[in-house]
Design an enzyme around this catalytic site. Sequence first.
Site, mmCIF file in Angstrom:
data_model
loop_
_atom_site.group_PDB
_atom_site.id
_atom_site.type_symbol
_atom_site.label_atom_id
_atom_site.label_comp_id
_atom_site.label_asym_id
_atom_site.label_seq_id
_atom_site.Cartn_x
_atom_site.Cartn_y
_atom_site.Cartn_z
ATOM 1 C CG ASP A 140 -1.700 -1.307 1.348
ATOM 2 O OD1 ASP A 140 -2.141 -1.776 0.432
ATOM 3 O OD2 ASP A 140 -1.803 -1.642 2.494
ATOM 4 C CD GLU A 182 -9.322 -2.254 -1.196
ATOM 5 O OE1 GLU A 182 -9.480 -2.425 0.138
ATOM 6 O OE2 GLU A 182 -8.879 -3.091 -2.089
#
Length: 502
Positions: free
Chosen positions: A17, A186
């Site tokens: 991420d 997301e």
Amino acid sequence: MTHATYENPVLNADWSDPDVVRVGDDFYLTASSFGRVPGLPLLHSRDLVNWTLVGHALERLEPEEEFRVPRHDGGVWAPSIRHHDERFWIFWGDPDRGVFQVNSPGIRGPWSRPRLVEAGRGLIDPCPLWDDETGEAYLVHAWARSRSGVKNRLTGHRMHPDGRSLLDEGQVIVDGDLLPGWFTLEGPKLHLHEGRFWILAPAGGVATGWQGAFRSRGFFGPYEERVVLEQGDTAVNGPHQGGWVRTAAGEDWFVHFQQRGAYGRVVHLQPMRWGDDGWPVLGAGGTPVAVHRRPDLPPQPPAAPTTDDDFPGGRYGRQWQWTANPGDGWAVRHSADGLRLTCVRSPGAGDLRVLPHVLTQRLPGRPGTAEVELRLDGTEPGARAGLAVLGDAYAWIGLERGGDGTVRLVHRFAEAGAGPERDAARPAPAPAGRARLLIEAGAGARCRFSYDLGDGPRSAGPVFAATPWRWVGALFGLFAAAPAGPGPAGSATFTRFRVTPR
């Protein structure tokens, strides 16, 4: 004139991420660290291709009692890094507690203690934005269905300009359920560009999805959407969330990850430009590049996060993380002959997955061999130490003291899920209490274990296929442990850890 090129991935290990920011001529990247400590790794680059690990922004996880044991699905999820008001800011979501932030005047600290910006279960992937023209501040986040029962939507808030609190309850600004074909939206990253609010966010799942872009004249919408990066006919599945960064010369680049099984989430760099219609174009017309011209930045020497460690003065390098908040005395300070780990007594000593006192680093994304020298000074029967490959399943090789006081070389494994360890090879006498331990991690993270007791290397057991943990790639680990009981159980000393690419 021929321009130098780079190859993806630019970070070939589990830097999950990723998000990036530029400050002057320097680029900084942070990534998820979940339940490992220290958390929030900080990487630095001058060219977006070569990166070094310069520290961590989070010394320990809070609350202390929750992270005294490994929690691979908790802790620090999907951070965002920004630079505002002469400070670095990192926001992240703890899926069980809410949105947190830390800040610092410099990338190497000192970093503030974590501040809870918004409490709530399932609030993940937050990203702040300060509008310097209006003085307004905003925050957008996604939702974890595992905690909240909600997913596939992005919620926006007005934020106090001091970054310490939100000013409203928020509202859904992008609802993926209303977009045909979109699911698991997301990882939003919020930007202002040419009078519009932009949200770059992935959807479709970590291993199979795509990167989307959303734009609006107002922060609360309505937003238009477009898919701007997808696998196409490339080998880059995903491609998943990341961050947009612009160089001082005005070039645009996008950093994102690709899920690679046991190797975790490796990091790619994509060229980015703005099309005539005002939408961003990532990669080669919307698909990932494998090789591309380097950013137009001053040439830099090759660099990558360090793996090797000689443990000078008994200290371990910043590439190592514990699997939970460390306890006093786990690593003996000022050891002159290497890293000395205490054989910590634990009722879970027979399962490395539940031990907090395992020192880990990422499994490299290309084949190579990890090796370390070990001396077992553990005095109690059952005291053991070794080198492991950790995941849902794990295997390790090392030394153990038997009930008769002798030391033997052991190689054990445990299958995914619960279940006791089993021998992967017959134990061998190790009368000197020393061994050189090796793990050859080949293609597909298939690992071969071997050892050297002073008379040459020997193979140990069958091939072991490394597996990821939930959200986390496989890890190399060093540990020392002993069964539960009273009194000290001794220690183990590790020297000269090396990872040699094949």
